[in-house]
Design a protein around this motif. Structure first.
Motif, short mmCIF file in Angstrom:
data_model
loop_
_atom_site.label_atom_id
_atom_site.label_comp_id
_atom_site.label_asym_id
_atom_site.label_seq_id
_atom_site.Cartn_x
_atom_site.Cartn_y
_atom_site.Cartn_z
N ILE A 138 5.39 -2.95 17.72
CA ILE A 138 5.50 -3.01 16.26
C ILE A 138 4.62 -1.91 15.67
N ILE A 139 5.21 -0.96 14.98
CA ILE A 139 4.46 0.20 14.47
C ILE A 139 4.76 0.42 13.00
N ILE A 140 3.89 1.16 12.35
CA ILE A 140 4.13 1.64 11.00
C ILE A 140 4.16 3.16 11.07
N LYS A 141 5.32 3.74 10.87
CA LYS A 141 5.49 5.18 11.02
C LYS A 141 5.04 5.89 9.75
N ILE A 142 4.40 7.03 9.95
CA ILE A 142 4.07 7.91 8.83
C ILE A 142 4.41 9.34 9.24
N ASP A 143 4.66 10.15 8.24
CA ASP A 143 4.85 11.58 8.48
C ASP A 143 3.47 12.23 8.38
N ALA A 144 2.88 12.56 9.52
CA ALA A 144 1.52 13.09 9.54
C ALA A 144 1.40 14.41 8.78
N ASN A 145 2.51 15.09 8.60
CA ASN A 145 2.47 16.38 7.90
C ASN A 145 2.90 16.28 6.44
N LYS A 146 2.97 15.05 5.94
CA LYS A 146 3.35 14.86 4.54
C LYS A 146 2.17 14.31 3.77
N LEU A 147 1.83 14.94 2.65
CA LEU A 147 0.74 14.48 1.81
C LEU A 147 1.26 13.38 0.90
N THR A 148 0.77 12.17 1.12
CA THR A 148 1.30 11.02 0.39
C THR A 148 0.43 10.58 -0.77
N LYS A 149 -0.82 11.01 -0.81
CA LYS A 149 -1.70 10.62 -1.90
C LYS A 149 -1.54 11.54 -3.10
N ASP A 150 -1.84 11.01 -4.28
CA ASP A 150 -1.81 11.83 -5.49
C ASP A 150 -2.93 12.87 -5.45
N VAL A 151 -2.68 14.01 -6.07
CA VAL A 151 -3.71 15.04 -6.20
C VAL A 151 -3.90 15.38 -7.68
N PHE A 191 0.82 -1.20 0.00
CA PHE A 191 0.00 0.00 0.00
C PHE A 191 0.85 1.26 0.00
N LYS A 192 0.36 2.25 -0.74
CA LYS A 192 1.05 3.52 -0.86
C LYS A 192 0.45 4.52 0.12
N GLY A 193 1.26 5.46 0.58
CA GLY A 193 0.75 6.54 1.44
C GLY A 193 0.33 6.03 2.80
N GLU A 194 -0.87 6.46 3.24
CA GLU A 194 -1.35 6.16 4.59
C GLU A 194 -2.11 4.83 4.65
N GLY A 195 -2.24 4.15 3.51
CA GLY A 195 -3.03 2.91 3.48
C GLY A 195 -2.55 1.87 4.46
N ALA A 196 -1.23 1.63 4.48
CA ALA A 196 -0.67 0.62 5.38
C ALA A 196 -0.92 0.99 6.84
N HIS A 197 -0.71 2.26 7.17
CA HIS A 197 -0.91 2.72 8.54
C HIS A 197 -2.37 2.58 8.95
N THR A 198 -3.29 2.95 8.07
CA THR A 198 -4.72 2.88 8.36
C THR A 198 -5.18 1.45 8.62
N LEU A 199 -4.78 0.52 7.76
CA LEU A 199 -5.19 -0.87 7.91
C LEU A 199 -4.57 -1.51 9.15
N TYR A 200 -3.32 -1.19 9.42
CA TYR A 200 -2.67 -1.77 10.61
C TYR A 200 -3.31 -1.22 11.88
N ALA A 201 -3.73 0.04 11.86
CA ALA A 201 -4.39 0.62 13.03
C ALA A 201 -5.69 -0.13 13.31
N ARG A 202 -6.46 -0.48 12.26
CA ARG A 202 -7.71 -1.24 12.47
C ARG A 202 -7.41 -2.67 12.92
N PHE A 203 -6.35 -3.26 12.35
CA PHE A 203 -5.97 -4.61 12.76
C PHE A 203 -5.60 -4.63 14.24
#
Length: 403
Positions: A216-229, A183-195
């Motif tokens: 065990i964590i999946i780090k993301i930069d909360a201030n970085k826009l990872t999705k395409d616009v 998964f690209k962007g926040e997808g991995a973080h979102t799914l792992y949070a629900r898991f």
């Protein structure tokens, strides 16, 4: 499943048939057609002072624990009957486990724990009973976890059945690596949070002895826009594209989100009562922050183009009668592909595109935060960084200067 229900005055009944059970399994009949399963514990008698009698009296020491597991009160379909069977089996195993804990505490011994639960079945039952707004993410987490098991040679034997004790820290590390690769962007973080949410509940219900996700964590930069616009030119390119069999409601709804920054979960529930035609305003409460944010209510100005997109209807009619989220995504991807746009565009990209484009056109960050329904500027700052990046890319696209 036929249970003889001796319903008591508080709308509860006891399921346990063995009088020696402690705790006893019971259910409370709810007004929504479900029954909430609980455990009733009996700890003997305790002395308590009675003001009425002026002396200590013996009172039964009891406690009730609701399990967050539910039965259909009157199952009508084979699926509902199967769900009842599975939920009742899980509840009975939890009751057995709680009983062993009480025996261990009181008598110093413990019967052998039954570890025959299929965690995948329990996971699916948790999803079926889940009622919060992120339910589709819970289902997606289940599907992706099963995909991971199938795709990983070391764990493929567990793809249909896995005991709770077989969920290890090494497996969780492999699972997070799989998520990050897929998964690209926040997808991995979102799914792992629900898991992890599911795992936490399994620990609380004594399905798992300990949490294998701890540390065990999946780090993301909360201030970085990872999705395409989508740029403004790409938006126009998409709007100009039609194809045979397109869904006009999906088309209208996505264009509306591009110009107003709404989430899918909000646009799908909009009715004509949300539109103040006299003052050209859209007013609604965000589903994601409803009840726990001061900025939950949002007001968005509407121009004539947006009003034409909305059209007219009865107050309680949906403005955009949309199919499922999955169907909307499939249609969107086909539409983007037909438009010749080589980007991974999801529905949420419309919200991001809206924010980036109005910032790029001179809107200040407080205005953007207000339009997006953010309670502060923290979550809006990632869009300013995206605009800075776009500006840098624009400068870098000029021919190299040699003097």
């Amino acid at each position: 499943m036929a249970l003889k229900k001796d319903i008591r005055s508080d709308n509860t009944y006891i399921i346990s048939q063995d009088t020696t059970d402690n705790p006893k399994l019971g259910a409370k009949i709810l007004s929504d057609g479900r029954e909430s399963l609980f455990l009733d514990y009996y700890f003997g008698y305790r002395m308590e002072y009675s003001e009425k009698l002026g002396r200590d009296v013996a009172k039964k020491d009891r406690k009730r624990e609701y399990l967050s597991l539910y039965l259909w009160q009157a199952p009508r379909t084979p699926l509902e009957r199967q769900q009842n069977k599975e939920m009742l089996e899980i509840a009975k195993r939890i009751r057995f486990e709680r009983g062993q804990q009480m025996l261990e505490s009181a008598e110093g011994y413990r019967l052998k724990k039954n570890d025959d639960i299929n965690f995948l079945d329990w996971f699916w039952s948790y999803y079926e009973a889940y009622t919060k707004a992120d339910k589709r993410h819970i289902k997606r987490a289940y599907t992706v976890f099963v995909d991971f098991l199938k795709a990983t040679p070391e764990y493929s034997k567990y793809a249909k059945r896995i005991k709770p004790s077989q969920l290890s820290k090494d497996m969780m590390l492999a699972f997070t690596d799989y998520l990050k690769s897929r998964f690209k962007g926040e997808g991995a973080h979102t799914l792992y949070a629900r898991f992890k949410k599911v795992i936490k509940n399994a620990v609380e219900q004594d399905i798992l002895r300990k949490n294998p996700c701890i540390g065990i964590i999946i780090k993301i930069d909360a201030n970085k826009l990872t999705k395409d616009v989508l740029s403004i030119d790409e938006m126009q390119q998409l709007i100009a594209t039609h194809y045979i069999g397109e869904n006009p409601d999906i088309r209208r709804a996505f264009i509306f989100c591009l110009y107003c920054g709404l989430r899918w979960c909000d646009v799908k529930d909009l009715t004509y009562s949300n539109v103040d035609f006299a003052n050209k305003l859209l007013r609604f409460e965000q589903a994601k922050t409803k009840g726990h944010s001061s900025a939950s209510n949002v007001a968005i100005p509407l121009n004539d183009g947006l009003l034409n997109l909305i059209g007219e209807g009865n107050r309680n009619d949906l403005i955009f009668p949309l199919p499922s989220h999955t169907m909307c995504l499939k249609a969107l991807r086909h539409w983007v592909s037909r438009a010749g746009i080589d980007k991974h565009i999801t529905w949420h990209c419309a919200r991001h595109s809206f924010a980036v484009n109005i910032l790029n056109n001179g809107a200040n960050i407080k205005t953007v935060a207000s339009l997006l329904g953010h309670s502060g500027l923290k979550h809006t700052e990632k869009y300013t960084r995206a605009v800075d990046s776009l500006k840098q890319d624009a400068i870098n696209s000029l021919p190299e200067l040699n003097i």
